[in-house]
Design an enzyme around this catalytic site. Structure first.
Site, PDB file in Angstrom:
ATOM      1  N   GLY A   1      14.253   3.530  38.607  1.00  0.00           N
ATOM      2  CA  GLY A   1      14.019   4.691  37.738  1.00  0.00           C
ATOM      3  C   GLY A   1      15.320   5.181  37.143  1.00  0.00           C
ATOM      4  O   GLY A   1      15.623   6.374  37.159  1.00  0.00           O
TER       5      GLY A   1
ATOM      6  N   SER B   1      16.234   4.925  33.950  1.00  0.00           N
ATOM      7  CA  SER B   1      16.205   5.050  32.485  1.00  0.00           C
ATOM      8  C   SER B   1      16.310   6.492  32.007  1.00  0.00           C
ATOM      9  O   SER B   1      16.708   6.753  30.880  1.00  0.00           O
ATOM     10  CB  SER B   1      14.904   4.439  31.947  1.00  0.00           C
ATOM     11  OG  SER B   1      13.777   5.047  32.566  1.00  0.00           O
ATOM     12  N   ARG B   2      15.957   7.427  32.874  1.00  0.00           N
ATOM     13  CA  ARG B   2      15.899   8.834  32.457  1.00  0.00           C
ATOM     14  C   ARG B   2      16.394   9.735  33.580  1.00  0.00           C
ATOM     15  O   ARG B   2      16.545   9.283  34.712  1.00  0.00           O
ATOM     16  CB  ARG B   2      14.443   9.247  32.164  1.00  0.00           C
ATOM     17  CG  ARG B   2      13.830   8.568  30.994  1.00  0.00           C
ATOM     18  CD  ARG B   2      12.471   9.156  30.653  1.00  0.00           C
ATOM     19  NE  ARG B   2      11.409   8.680  31.519  1.00  0.00           N
ATOM     20  CZ  ARG B   2      10.671   9.471  32.302  1.00  0.00           C
ATOM     21  NH1 ARG B   2      10.897  10.761  32.330  1.00  0.00           N
ATOM     22  NH2 ARG B   2       9.716   8.960  33.053  1.00  0.00           N
TER      23      ARG B   2
ATOM     24  N   ASN C   1      15.293   5.762  43.642  1.00  0.00           N
ATOM     25  CA  ASN C   1      15.204   7.033  42.925  1.00  0.00           C
ATOM     26  C   ASN C   1      13.876   7.237  42.191  1.00  0.00           C
ATOM     27  O   ASN C   1      13.479   8.367  41.935  1.00  0.00           O
ATOM     28  CB  ASN C   1      16.370   7.100  41.921  1.00  0.00           C
ATOM     29  CG  ASN C   1      16.203   8.193  40.895  1.00  0.00           C
ATOM     30  OD1 ASN C   1      16.411   9.374  41.188  1.00  0.00           O
ATOM     31  ND2 ASN C   1      15.791   7.832  39.680  1.00  0.00           N
TER      32      ASN C   1
ATOM     33  N   SER D   1      13.503  15.261  48.281  1.00  0.00           N
ATOM     34  CA  SER D   1      13.486  16.543  47.577  1.00  0.00           C
ATOM     35  C   SER D   1      13.452  17.640  48.644  1.00  0.00           C
ATOM     36  O   SER D   1      12.933  17.411  49.750  1.00  0.00           O
ATOM     37  CB  SER D   1      12.212  16.640  46.736  1.00  0.00           C
ATOM     38  OG  SER D   1      11.973  17.981  46.345  1.00  0.00           O
TER      39      SER D   1
ATOM     40  N   TYR E   1       3.135  15.163  46.674  1.00  0.00           N
ATOM     41  CA  TYR E   1       4.565  14.944  46.436  1.00  0.00           C
ATOM     42  C   TYR E   1       5.380  15.273  47.691  1.00  0.00           C
ATOM     43  O   TYR E   1       6.252  14.496  48.111  1.00  0.00           O
ATOM     44  CB  TYR E   1       4.992  15.830  45.262  1.00  0.00           C
ATOM     45  CG  TYR E   1       6.435  15.693  44.835  1.00  0.00           C
ATOM     46  CD1 TYR E   1       6.857  14.609  44.075  1.00  0.00           C
ATOM     47  CD2 TYR E   1       7.378  16.675  45.176  1.00  0.00           C
ATOM     48  CE1 TYR E   1       8.175  14.502  43.664  1.00  0.00           C
ATOM     49  CE2 TYR E   1       8.693  16.568  44.762  1.00  0.00           C
ATOM     50  CZ  TYR E   1       9.089  15.480  44.005  1.00  0.00           C
ATOM     51  OH  TYR E   1      10.399  15.372  43.613  1.00  0.00           O
TER      52      TYR E   1
ATOM     53  N   ALA F   1       4.366  15.288  50.793  1.00  0.00           N
ATOM     54  CA  ALA F   1       4.100  14.280  51.832  1.00  0.00           C
ATOM     55  C   ALA F   1       4.921  13.025  51.563  1.00  0.00           C
ATOM     56  O   ALA F   1       5.515  12.437  52.482  1.00  0.00           O
ATOM     57  CB  ALA F   1       2.612  13.945  51.868  1.00  0.00           C
TER      58      ALA F   1
ATOM     59  N   LYS G   1       7.748  12.791  49.929  1.00  0.00           N
ATOM     60  CA  LYS G   1       9.189  13.038  50.076  1.00  0.00           C
ATOM     61  C   LYS G   1       9.571  13.265  51.547  1.00  0.00           C
ATOM     62  O   LYS G   1      10.678  12.924  51.958  1.00  0.00           O
ATOM     63  CB  LYS G   1       9.598  14.241  49.206  1.00  0.00           C
ATOM     64  CG  LYS G   1       9.459  13.984  47.701  1.00  0.00           C
ATOM     65  CD  LYS G   1      10.331  12.827  47.255  1.00  0.00           C
ATOM     66  CE  LYS G   1      10.294  12.573  45.769  1.00  0.00           C
ATOM     67  NZ  LYS G   1      11.089  11.407  45.357  1.00  0.00           N
TER      68      LYS G   1
HETATM   69  P1  NAP Z   1      12.140  11.577  35.587  1.00  0.00           P
HETATM   70  O1  NAP Z   1      13.058  12.163  34.587  1.00  0.00           O
HETATM   71  O2  NAP Z   1      10.658  11.694  35.378  1.00  0.00           O
HETATM   72  O3  NAP Z   1      12.507  10.014  35.756  1.00  0.00           O
HETATM   73  C1  NAP Z   1      11.784   9.211  36.625  1.00  0.00           C
HETATM   74  C2  NAP Z   1      12.298   7.794  36.553  1.00  0.00           C
HETATM   75  O4  NAP Z   1      11.506   6.994  37.451  1.00  0.00           O
HETATM   76  C3  NAP Z   1      12.146   7.177  35.174  1.00  0.00           C
HETATM   77  O5  NAP Z   1      13.216   6.297  34.919  1.00  0.00           O
HETATM   78  C4  NAP Z   1      10.831   6.384  35.295  1.00  0.00           C
HETATM   79  O6  NAP Z   1      10.757   5.278  34.414  1.00  0.00           O
HETATM   80  C5  NAP Z   1      10.955   5.898  36.732  1.00  0.00           C
HETATM   81  N1  NAP Z   1       9.674   5.497  37.301  1.00  0.00           N
HETATM   82  C6  NAP Z   1       8.528   6.207  37.419  1.00  0.00           C
HETATM   83  N2  NAP Z   1       7.567   5.470  37.983  1.00  0.00           N
HETATM   84  C7  NAP Z   1       8.125   4.254  38.245  1.00  0.00           C
HETATM   85  C8  NAP Z   1       7.645   3.040  38.820  1.00  0.00           C
HETATM   86  N3  NAP Z   1       6.389   2.930  39.257  1.00  0.00           N
HETATM   87  N4  NAP Z   1       8.493   1.996  38.919  1.00  0.00           N
HETATM   88  C9  NAP Z   1       9.763   2.076  38.463  1.00  0.00           C
HETATM   89  N5  NAP Z   1      10.272   3.190  37.913  1.00  0.00           N
HETATM   90  C10 NAP Z   1       9.456   4.266  37.791  1.00  0.00           C
HETATM   91  O7  NAP Z   1      12.401  12.177  37.041  1.00  0.00           O
HETATM   92  P2  NAP Z   1      13.720  12.890  37.667  1.00  0.00           P
HETATM   93  O8  NAP Z   1      13.530  14.344  37.543  1.00  0.00           O
HETATM   94  O9  NAP Z   1      14.945  12.271  37.121  1.00  0.00           O
HETATM   95  O10 NAP Z   1      13.539  12.518  39.217  1.00  0.00           O
HETATM   96  C11 NAP Z   1      14.173  11.394  39.817  1.00  0.00           C
HETATM   97  C12 NAP Z   1      13.946  11.438  41.316  1.00  0.00           C
HETATM   98  O11 NAP Z   1      14.472  12.654  41.839  1.00  0.00           O
HETATM   99  C13 NAP Z   1      12.464  11.425  41.695  1.00  0.00           C
HETATM  100  O12 NAP Z   1      12.288  10.682  42.875  1.00  0.00           O
HETATM  101  C14 NAP Z   1      12.158  12.892  41.933  1.00  0.00           C
HETATM  102  O13 NAP Z   1      11.080  13.067  42.811  1.00  0.00           O
HETATM  103  C15 NAP Z   1      13.472  13.362  42.542  1.00  0.00           C
HETATM  104  N6  NAP Z   1      13.704  14.804  42.418  1.00  0.00           N
HETATM  105  C16 NAP Z   1      13.786  15.417  41.192  1.00  0.00           C
HETATM  106  C17 NAP Z   1      14.037  16.782  41.138  1.00  0.00           C
HETATM  107  C18 NAP Z   1      14.179  17.522  39.812  1.00  0.00           C
HETATM  108  O14 NAP Z   1      14.298  18.741  39.821  1.00  0.00           O
HETATM  109  N7  NAP Z   1      14.197  16.839  38.674  1.00  0.00           N
HETATM  110  C19 NAP Z   1      14.159  17.526  42.308  1.00  0.00           C
HETATM  111  C20 NAP Z   1      14.064  16.872  43.541  1.00  0.00           C
HETATM  112  C21 NAP Z   1      13.832  15.510  43.570  1.00  0.00           C
HETATM  113  P3  NAP Z   1       9.551   5.164  33.335  1.00  0.00           P
HETATM  114  O15 NAP Z   1       9.793   6.249  32.337  1.00  0.00           O
HETATM  115  O16 NAP Z   1       9.701   3.806  32.770  1.00  0.00           O
HETATM  116  O17 NAP Z   1       8.272   5.379  34.115  1.00  0.00           O
END
Ligand code: NAP
Length: 248
Positions: free
Chosen positions: A13, A15-16, A91, A143, A156, A158, A160
């Site tokens: 993950g 890419s974003r 991630n 998280s 979510y 569960a 994490k």
């Molecule tokens: P995000 O912007 O939605 O990015 C998610 C990334 O995961 C994207 O690159 C997406 O690629 C990829 N992804 C999703 N499903 C996938 C799959 N089945 N196989 C491979 N790649 C997949 O999310 P984020 O906010 O950066 O979060 C990243 C991590 O941090 C997650 O595990 C999230 O739970 C955790 N987190 C985030 C926060 C927050 O506040 N943002 C807080 C605590 C924890 P595609 O676009 O190609 O699907």
């Protein structure tokens, strides 16, 4: 000397959002990086072009982290392309929020598969090369919701919390082979996603955080650099909160 010089990392993950931030800071620290995505090909390719430089090898792979066989193939492909792997950052993650009353079975299963089973898939696939080289750093993205729970996010939370139990078990299993397994637990991180929320809502969240701001992807990425680098060689089985003090 850069902290990750000559190392190779896989970031699922990448890419974003947070994964992209990790890829950027790893490359700044001299790391070659394989990022994965599920569907956002254009974003992944844009990032690869942006990060390309002479020192590091950067490549994007389409690979569904929730699929066991795809994870095996990914590790083989990255080994062929990069020669070795030192770091795995699990991630990739999704949310499908709802109160239990309205949460369907599919929403529960999908979140568990993408967030938790993916961690099993990738860790299982990388175990053999890590055992062979007698070293490796595993970093899993949990998280604070996995530590504390959150109404409307039972699936979510569960997934994490499961990551934490999984990581601690792997730390115990593989420690004798110099393979470390740690968790990063971010709080509220401001990404493209949170930019779409009303400013007054986000400001309210910021005020509730002891450090009085939301985290940025680079805050999480810097913690990952530490756990990926030799600076943390004696640290395993830990959960590092990157939350501005939210759970204090
Ligand atoms: P995000 O912007 O939605 O990015 C998610 C990334 O995961 C994207 O690159 C997406 O690629 C990829 N992804 C999703 N499903 C996938 C799959 N089945 N196989 C491979 N790649 C997949 O999310 P984020 O906010 O950066 O979060 C990243 C991590 O941090 C997650 O595990 C999230 O739970 C955790 N987190 C985030 C926060 C927050 O506040 N943002 C807080 C605590 C924890 P595609 O676009 O190609 O699907």
């Amino acid at each position: 000397m850069k902290l990750l010089e000559k190392k190779v990392a896989i970031i699922t993950g990448g890419s974003r959002g947070i994964g992209k931030g990790i890829a950027e800071i790893f490359v700044e620290n001299g790391c070659s990086v394989a990022i994965t995505y599920n569907s956002s090909k254009a974003e992944a390719e844009k990032l690869v072009n942006k990060l390309e430089n002479k020192e590091c090898n950067i490549k994007a792979y389409q690979s569904n982290a929730a699929d066991f066989n795809e994870a095996q193939n990914l590790i083989n492909d990255v080994l062929n392309d990069f020669g070795n792997i030192d770091i795995l950052v699990n991630n990739a993650g999704i949310t499908k929020d709802n109160l239990l009353m309205r949460m369907g079975e599919e929403d529960f299963d999908q979140v568990l598969e993408v967030n938790l089973k993916s961690v099993f898939n990738l860790t299982k696939a990388i175990q053999r090369p890590f055992l062979k080289q007698r070293k490796g750093s595993l970093i899993h993205m949990s998280s604070i919701v996995g530590v504390k729970g959150n109404a409307g996010q039972a699936n979510y939370a569960a997934s994490k919390a499961g990551i934490i139990g999984f990581s601690k078990s792997i730390a115990l299993e593989l420690g004798s082979r110099n393979i470390r397994s740690n968790v990063v637990a971010p709080g509220f991180i401001e990404t493209e996603m949170t930019e779409k929320l009303p400013e007054d809502v986000v400001q309210g969240w910021r005020e509730g955080i002891p450090l009085k701001r939301g985290g940025k992807p680079y805050d999480v990425a810097n913690a990952c650099v530490f756990l990926a680098s030799d600076l943390s060689n004696y640290i395993t089985g830990q959960v590092l909160h990157v939350d501005g003090g939210m759970l204090t």
